[in-house]
Scaffold this active site. Structure first.
Site, short mmCIF file in Angstrom:
data_model
loop_
_atom_site.label_atom_id
_atom_site.label_comp_id
_atom_site.label_asym_id
_atom_site.label_seq_id
_atom_site.Cartn_x
_atom_site.Cartn_y
_atom_site.Cartn_z
N ARG A 249 22.12 20.15 0.29
CA ARG A 249 22.45 19.76 -1.08
C ARG A 249 21.59 20.47 -2.12
O ARG A 249 21.99 20.61 -3.27
CB ARG A 249 22.40 18.24 -1.22
CG ARG A 249 23.65 17.59 -0.62
CD ARG A 249 23.47 16.11 -0.46
NE ARG A 249 22.41 15.87 0.50
CZ ARG A 249 21.91 14.68 0.81
NH1 ARG A 249 22.39 13.61 0.21
NH2 ARG A 249 20.96 14.55 1.70
N GLU B 35 11.79 10.53 11.31
CA GLU B 35 11.49 9.19 11.82
C GLU B 35 11.37 9.24 13.34
O GLU B 35 10.46 8.66 13.93
CB GLU B 35 12.60 8.23 11.38
CG GLU B 35 12.20 6.78 11.47
CD GLU B 35 13.33 5.87 11.01
OE1 GLU B 35 13.18 4.66 11.18
OE2 GLU B 35 14.35 6.39 10.50
#
Lengths: 172, 172
Positions: A61, A98
């Protein structure tokens, strides 16, 4: 146009990509030509006195906002890509996710030494990707004159990891 | 600026992503602000009489040219993304790869019925991705007024799969 108008166009998507996360959907910002143009205008105004040589956009993006900003400011565009996508010799940096880690790359000849570069991504969360991108550009001895985000999730405090750099976000 | 200048800036990378393939590296086109601006100028000139409502860019490199073109033409930008990336309700299309298949998506509210859309990607090879993107936009009843590529590998004949559409490429 006010920032409130821009902010109102961001769509909250609950439980994406997983339960408990509220995802900030920027596609309505992109779809509205007046809002998209205003975002690029605001970003460009910050650099009217110090013209950058390059805009580096982080896949994917960051490519959208970065490429439009590069066109607006009349400078070159440097894609910072996920590992394995760039065909020529690269430098790379890993960062923690994560679960596990990821790697981003730029071509070794992406920027010249001391070239003025603005780094652009859509979202500042924990800052892991942005820090890795900064390290990449520093490997090439670029002069990072700004780090620009459209949205900043301030509670995740990613900004503290970019200490020493000029960091801007449109919406906090 | 001549097309020869643009063409000369494309870098051939032999044996990427695998032996026997010559990869067309567009990063030098993006890095040079005059060339990048000229590419967007050429694309935009084709639509000076029929203003599109949206530019749809295919992830990831279609985002770079598509977003810049959207800014230039003053229209909205629609990201056509790999499956699982868009947070809201989507429509999707699968297409064949050399081994296996892939899927791309757009949001169900990405475009209104009969909206004029230009589809943008960097490379026309076999046309698989572009055909899937066209089908996606047709699912939403968009009016596809053009399909634009920067580079066309004509020997792969992807253009024949987009029969009935206006297909342009800058460099063949």
């Amino acid at each position: 146009m006010s920032l409130t108008t821009i902010k109102a166009a961001i769509r909250d998507i609950p439980d994406f990509p997983k339960p408990g996360i509220i995802y900030k959907d920027i596609t309505p910002l992109l779809k509205d030509p007046a809002i998209f143009a205003e975002i690029i205008e605001i970003l460009s105004e910050r650099y009217c006195n110090t013209r950058p040589d390059y805009i580096a956009g982080i896949e994917s993006r960051g490519f959208i906002f970065g490429a439009a900003l590069a066109l607006k400011l009349g400078c070159g565009f440097i894609p910072v890509r996920k590992a394995g996508k760039l065909p020529y010799k690269t430098v790379s940096e890993s960062y923690q996710l994560e679960y596990g880690s990821a790697e981003i790359e730029v071509h070794v000849d992406a920027v010249e030494k001391n070239a003025k570069v603005i780094l652009v991504d859509d979202l500042l969360a924990t800052g892991g990707t942005a820090v890795a991108a900064v390290k990449l550009l520093k490997q090439l001895n670029a002069d990072i004159i700004g780090v620009e985000f459209i949205i900043e999730l301030a509670f995740l405090n990613g900004r503290s990891r970019l200490d020493g750099y000029t960091v801007n976000s449109l919406i906090t």
